[in-house]
Structure formats: structure tokens, C-alpha cells
Design a protein around this motif. Sequence first.
Motif, PDB file in Angstrom:
ATOM      1  N   SER A 162      61.896  57.653  -2.011  1.00  0.00           N
ATOM      2  CA  SER A 162      61.650  58.541  -3.148  1.00  0.00           C
ATOM      3  C   SER A 162      60.332  59.302  -3.002  1.00  0.00           C
ATOM      4  O   SER A 162      60.233  60.459  -3.422  1.00  0.00           O
ATOM      5  CB  SER A 162      61.728  57.777  -4.475  1.00  0.00           C
ATOM      6  OG  SER A 162      60.728  56.804  -4.532  1.00  0.00           O
ATOM      7  N   ALA A 163      59.329  58.668  -2.373  1.00  0.00           N
ATOM      8  CA  ALA A 163      58.048  59.380  -2.169  1.00  0.00           C
ATOM      9  C   ALA A 163      58.262  60.583  -1.253  1.00  0.00           C
ATOM     10  O   ALA A 163      57.726  61.668  -1.492  1.00  0.00           O
ATOM     11  CB  ALA A 163      57.003  58.437  -1.572  1.00  0.00           C
ATOM     12  N   ILE A 164      59.067  60.391  -0.218  1.00  0.00           N
ATOM     13  CA  ILE A 164      59.291  61.478   0.740  1.00  0.00           C
ATOM     14  C   ILE A 164      60.155  62.584   0.132  1.00  0.00           C
ATOM     15  O   ILE A 164      59.848  63.768   0.276  1.00  0.00           O
ATOM     16  CB  ILE A 164      59.873  60.911   2.060  1.00  0.00           C
ATOM     17  CG1 ILE A 164      58.745  60.160   2.771  1.00  0.00           C
ATOM     18  CG2 ILE A 164      60.448  62.023   2.944  1.00  0.00           C
ATOM     19  CD1 ILE A 164      59.136  59.370   3.959  1.00  0.00           C
ATOM     20  N   ILE A 165      61.190  62.189  -0.599  1.00  0.00           N
ATOM     21  CA  ILE A 165      62.041  63.205  -1.239  1.00  0.00           C
ATOM     22  C   ILE A 165      61.224  63.985  -2.280  1.00  0.00           C
ATOM     23  O   ILE A 165      61.324  65.216  -2.374  1.00  0.00           O
ATOM     24  CB  ILE A 165      63.305  62.574  -1.885  1.00  0.00           C
ATOM     25  CG1 ILE A 165      64.178  61.889  -0.826  1.00  0.00           C
ATOM     26  CG2 ILE A 165      64.110  63.615  -2.665  1.00  0.00           C
ATOM     27  CD1 ILE A 165      64.936  62.784   0.124  1.00  0.00           C
ATOM     28  N   SER A 166      60.397  63.287  -3.041  1.00  0.00           N
ATOM     29  CA  SER A 166      59.559  63.974  -4.037  1.00  0.00           C
ATOM     30  C   SER A 166      58.620  64.965  -3.370  1.00  0.00           C
ATOM     31  O   SER A 166      58.437  66.083  -3.868  1.00  0.00           O
ATOM     32  CB  SER A 166      58.706  62.971  -4.820  1.00  0.00           C
ATOM     33  OG  SER A 166      59.523  62.153  -5.585  1.00  0.00           O
TER      34      SER A 166
END
Lengths: 172, 241
Positions: free
Chosen positions: B68-72
Motif C-alpha cells: 500500500s505504501a508503494i501504490i500510494s
Amino acid sequence: MRQPVGMLSYRKMTVDEIRELIQLASETGIAELEVQRGDSRVRIRRAAFAPQEIVLAPPAYAAPAPAQPVALAPAAPASPPEPKERDKAADPGLTLVKSPIVGTFYECPSPGSPPFVRLGEKVQPGKVLCIIESMKLMNEIECETSGIVESRLVMNGQPVEYGEALFAIRTV
Amino acid sequence: MPSVPFKKILIANRGEIAVRVIQACKELGIHTVAVYSEADRYSSHVRYADQAICIGPAKSARSYLDVSAIISAAEITNVDAIHPGYGFLSENAGFAEVCETSGIRFIGPQPGVIRLMGVKEQARAFMREMGVPVLPGSPGVLASPEEALLLAEEIGYPVILKASAGGGGRGMRVVHEAKDLPALFAQAQQEAGAAFSSADVYLEKFIAAPRHIEFRFWPTIRATSRSWASASAAFSGATRS
């Protein structure tokens, strides 16, 4: 956020132009100025604002910078993000609330509604300060200390990275 | 479709791997976004990219492996695609799927392909089906040490027991003699179960001094299954001759 410029403006910056930028930076009193044109990018940071940590960091340029009085790196590397809280962090009475995730900052629960907190407001641990939206999920960020909201360091709707300072709380 | 399909991509990796991807992007005129953990703030990939986003603390489970950190980070920087480099999330089918559902192109195999190749005995079966020669070995997961003994006798020692879901050299045992097989079979199963939460093992002929020949496919985004079929046909032909 840096945006590409048109192909037509791909030419090197001159020393005169850089000199002008330096003058502009000192006249206006801004802490930092970065200008990109084509492959040239110049960043001017005034010494009073330069955090020591950055000064000590090795200049990890992948491409060698040309020998010029002002660093003008071709295909310039991105600046390592300098958290904006540095000048605030020096004050021991201030606690910074940092973003625990990457996302978009929102000051209020829904568009048009009043913000979760206002400047000067007294807050307690557990008080919701803002929302960080990440992958369509609204994550409420709670205050961990008690004090007075002295400043908000990001704009509504602004993207924030991990560890970015959101609020400064003055402990009382 | 333009010759370069992306305007801006995020590189979900660090260090030299990320630098190499950024270099390639610069040559192609693609804008780059680096991601980094707090431990890599001054890393060269951070400086070299057009933009950089801090995605988490030093621990990679909370930064480079945090989907989720990377997608965000990809969402707030408006990239067209994510290049995973290698290692980290590059062989994670779930991550490739999340990219797809988030409307961000994953530069790598489709989730189904990653999943298929991750289960080694299925990958072997698929290759056989496609007419690609594979080492002699068990047709699927071994049910018992007895089955392994029978097969090893047929193939000839040495043989290697491998974890079906394996990676990084774990859950593998080379067997030189029949008498060692039962104990090594149990070890391989145990290690596989602990490391990959699947105790499935299979067996194949052990090659003591292998040569690594790598074929790289560079399909365009428009590539169809036909190109894969003709490529694999060429591949099997090449190795047979």
C-alpha cells in the motif's frame, strides 16, 4: 512536483541567469529555490536555512557535476527530500506530528466541512487531527500529545510522504 | 501507440537496481520516481530520480515490501507504471494484481504467469506441455519417500529434492545414494513447510555443473499469445538441435 518542460526550452542556463536567481532568492528571503530548464537544474538554498544534516551528507551525485561555481548538475538528481520541519524541530517546546503513511492530506472529514482542528486549538491525545488518504482508504491521524496546535505544515489535498511533518503542537 | 508507452514510472526498488532502471528511463525520456526507506534517504537512486518519495521506516517489510505504501506513492505522483526491479515485490503476483486494479501498469509478467512460475512443479508441467525440454523428474508433487525412491532409481543418482514453492535455495537436498533419501526427504519437506508454508517437494535429476542459458523475451505491450507460442517453439527447437 517537478514537471517536464517543452523540448524547445532545452538549453543550458547561463551563469548570469544563475546569478539572477541567487539575487532573487536573497531578496525575497525564501529558504530554497529550485529551477529546472531542460537538462539543467539549479537549486539555491540559503545558508541560514540549510540543515546541518544535509551539509554533512555526501553529495551522492551519480553524474559528475561540471566545474562551475554553482552546482549545475546535468540531468540533475532529485534533491533528497528535506523535511520542512527542520526549523520548527529546533524548538524543544514543539512536537511534530508526522505522517505514518504515504498519501493525500485532508484537513476535514468531507469537502466543505469544518477542519478537524484549527490553529490555536487545544488538543489531547486521541484527538483526530486530519485524514491521510491512501489507496482510497481514509486513515484518521490522531494526536499523541496534548498541547496547542501552533501550525499546520501542509496544505489541504497535498500529497505527503512517510515521516512528513503535518502539524506542530506546542506542549503546555 | 507511441514508441515509448510511459511518460513517468515509479521504481519500487533501491540502490544499484533502481539506478539502472532510472538510467534506462533517462535514455528513453521517461520521468522517474524513486521510493526510499528512511535508511536510504541519501542513497544514489534517491538523488538520481526526477522525484523521490519516502515510503516508510528502514525495515523493508514496512517500506519496499509494503504494497500500500508503494501504490500510494504511485498514486500521489501520477505515474503510468511501476517497475519492480528484481527481488522485493518483483515476483509477487498479489502486488502485480493490485497494480492492475489501481490502474497502474506493472512492468513485468502478468499475475497469472508469476503465480504459475512460482509453483515449480507446475512450471515444469507447463514447460513440458509447451514442448520445452525439462530435466527428468517427478511429474508432480511427491506423495512419499517411497515414490521418491522408485523415481530416483529410474532416473539415476544424484537427484535433487526441491520445494515446490521454494526460493532462495531453501528446501533443497541433493541425494547421492538411496540410503540417504528418506532422511533428506523429511528435511526438505520440513524446511519447505517452515519457509514457504507448503511442504510440497518434487524431484529432478541433479546436474552438478550446470550451464545457465538465459533467454529474454522482450514483448511489446501488444504482444499476443501467438508471439509467446512462436518464441517457445523457437526456444525448444534451439535447445534440441
